[in-house]
Scaffold this motif. Structure first.
Motif, short mmCIF file in Angstrom:
data_model
loop_
_atom_site.label_atom_id
_atom_site.label_comp_id
_atom_site.label_asym_id
_atom_site.label_seq_id
_atom_site.Cartn_x
_atom_site.Cartn_y
_atom_site.Cartn_z
N ALA A 138 0.84 -1.20 0.00
CA ALA A 138 0.00 0.00 0.00
C ALA A 138 0.87 1.25 0.00
O ALA A 138 0.56 2.25 -0.64
N ASN A 195 -7.15 7.44 -6.21
CA ASN A 195 -7.76 6.57 -5.19
C ASN A 195 -6.89 5.35 -4.97
O ASN A 195 -6.38 4.76 -5.92
N GLY A 196 -6.72 5.01 -3.72
CA GLY A 196 -5.99 3.78 -3.39
C GLY A 196 -4.49 3.88 -3.54
O GLY A 196 -3.79 2.86 -3.58
N SER A 197 -3.95 5.10 -3.60
CA SER A 197 -2.50 5.23 -3.82
C SER A 197 -1.69 5.25 -2.53
O SER A 197 -0.47 5.36 -2.57
N GLY A 198 -2.35 5.17 -1.39
CA GLY A 198 -1.63 5.04 -0.12
C GLY A 198 -1.57 6.29 0.73
O GLY A 198 -0.85 6.33 1.74
N LYS A 199 -2.36 7.31 0.38
CA LYS A 199 -2.30 8.57 1.13
C LYS A 199 -2.79 8.39 2.57
O LYS A 199 -2.11 8.78 3.52
N THR A 200 -3.99 7.83 2.71
CA THR A 200 -4.54 7.67 4.06
C THR A 200 -3.65 6.75 4.89
O THR A 200 -3.40 7.02 6.08
N THR A 201 -3.15 5.69 4.28
CA THR A 201 -2.27 4.77 5.02
C THR A 201 -1.02 5.50 5.50
O THR A 201 -0.58 5.32 6.65
N HIS A 228 -8.62 15.47 -3.42
CA HIS A 228 -8.75 15.21 -4.85
C HIS A 228 -9.18 16.48 -5.59
O HIS A 228 -9.30 16.47 -6.80
N1 LIG Z 1 -6.23 -2.49 6.57
C1 LIG Z 1 -6.02 -2.75 5.28
N2 LIG Z 1 -5.97 -4.02 4.82
C2 LIG Z 1 -5.75 -4.29 3.51
N3 LIG Z 1 -5.57 -3.34 2.57
C3 LIG Z 1 -5.62 -2.07 2.96
C4 LIG Z 1 -5.85 -1.70 4.33
N4 LIG Z 1 -5.84 -0.34 4.42
C5 LIG Z 1 -5.64 0.12 3.16
N5 LIG Z 1 -5.50 -0.92 2.30
C6 LIG Z 1 -5.27 -0.81 0.84
O1 LIG Z 1 -4.16 0.02 0.64
C7 LIG Z 1 -4.35 0.80 -0.55
C8 LIG Z 1 -4.14 2.25 -0.20
O2 LIG Z 1 -5.26 2.71 0.55
P1 LIG Z 1 -5.36 4.19 1.09
O3 LIG Z 1 -6.66 4.31 1.81
O4 LIG Z 1 -4.13 4.53 1.83
O5 LIG Z 1 -5.40 5.03 -0.27
P2 LIG Z 1 -5.75 6.57 -0.51
O6 LIG Z 1 -4.67 7.10 -1.40
O7 LIG Z 1 -5.98 7.26 0.76
O8 LIG Z 1 -7.10 6.43 -1.35
P3 LIG Z 1 -8.37 7.44 -1.50
O9 LIG Z 1 -7.91 8.58 -2.35
O10 LIG Z 1 -9.36 6.59 -2.22
O11 LIG Z 1 -8.80 7.84 -0.13
C9 LIG Z 1 -5.74 0.47 -1.07
O12 LIG Z 1 -5.62 -0.47 -2.12
C10 LIG Z 1 -6.43 -0.13 0.13
O13 LIG Z 1 -7.39 -1.08 -0.27
#
Ligand SMILES: Nc1ncnc2c1ncn2[C@@H]1O[C@H](COP(=O)(O)OP(=O)(O)OP(=O)(O)O)[C@@H](O)[C@H]1O
Length: 236
Positions: free
Chosen positions: A21, A41-47, A194
């Motif tokens: 992630a 979306n899903g690029s790892g920002k929130t993580t 976004h």
């Molecule tokens: N607890 C978890 N278990 C498995 N996969 C996870 C978990 N948390 C996040 N992911 C995956 O990690 C990737 C990054 O998620 P994240 O939420 O960090 O993206 P993001 O950039 O914040 O997306 P968005 O713009 O949609 O909010 C995604 O594919 C998500 O499904």
């Protein structure tokens, strides 16, 4: 004005089983600036932001606030304010009571509760239950929580994950002014969004990720193209 809190993300990774992630991410956030943290979306920002706030344990690397991990900050709620998601409120609780509980837990003076309710425009709704709040009102309450720990002369970090979610046009303008005022007062702001048009109006520094990897980092003033074009180039 004191400028103080910087953020250093170094070789940061988070793997969920085989899935990367966040993948060896390194970037710095200069103190006293607004940094736009962008990516599809899903690029790892929130993580990444959750690791910065000590809510997710990194697989590798570090995320430091003023040189320390969040867990090692002496007074984290006063040093860092965060808006991560708006779903986590107790629906039966009144807005004011939610903030009172947060303030009490962080040993923040109760007078701040009414101050921040006024700042975010929720003074009139403070005694209504959060379950009846609109999305934008919940977002304002989350922002109020992030502002609670602010005190005169003390530089802070604000971490805002999609803070404009649900805000009406007036709310968006208010949020923009709030963010730029925070940086002008010496605070550091990291904002993921976004809404590139909003980010381009407020950000001094831009970080773009895709698939958990760094694709662009630099001062907004150094971009040779528009933010939209830079984003498209960095993520395609
Ligand atoms: N607890 C978890 N278990 C498995 N996969 C996870 C978990 N948390 C996040 N992911 C995956 O990690 C990737 C990054 O998620 P994240 O939420 O960090 O993206 P993001 O950039 O914040 O997306 P968005 O713009 O949609 O909010 C995604 O594919 C998500 O499904």
């Amino acid at each position: 004005m004191t400028v103080g809190v910087d953020v250093r993300i170094h070789a940061l990774s988070k793997h969920f089983k085989q899935f990367r992630a966040v993948d060896n991410l390194t970037f710095d956030v200069p103190p006293g600036t607004v940094t736009g943290f962008l990516g599809p979306n899903g690029s790892g920002k929130t993580t990444t932001l959750r690791m910065l706030l000590g809510l997710v344990r990194p697989t590798a690397g570090s995320a430091l606030i003023g040189g320390r991990a969040y867990a090692d900050l002496p007074d984290p709620r006063r040093t860092v304010g965060a808006v991560l998601e708006t779903a986590g409120f107790h629906p039966g609780r009144r807005g004011r009571d939610h903030l009172r509980i947060v303030a009490q837990a962080a040993r923040i003076p109760q007078r701040r509760v009414d101050e921040v309710l006024g700042e975010v425009g929720l003074a009139d709704a403070a005694d209504r239950r959060v379950g009846g709040y609109s999305l934008g009102m919940r977002q304002r309450l989350a922002l109020a929580g992030a502002l609670l720990g602010e005190s005169e002369g003390r530089p802070r970090l604000l971490v805002l994950d999609e803070p404009s979610n649900g805000l009406d046009p007036g709310g968006m303008a208010w949020l923009r002014d709030l963010i730029t005022a925070q940086a002008a007062a010496g605070h550091t702001v990291v904002v993921s969004s976004h809404v590139l048009a909003e980010v381009s109006r407020i950000a001094d520094h831009i970080v773009i990720v895709r698939d958990g990897r760094l694709r662009y980092a630099g001062p907004a003033a150094a971009m040779t193209k528009t933010l939209e074009e830079t984003f498209t180039d960095a993520t395609s």
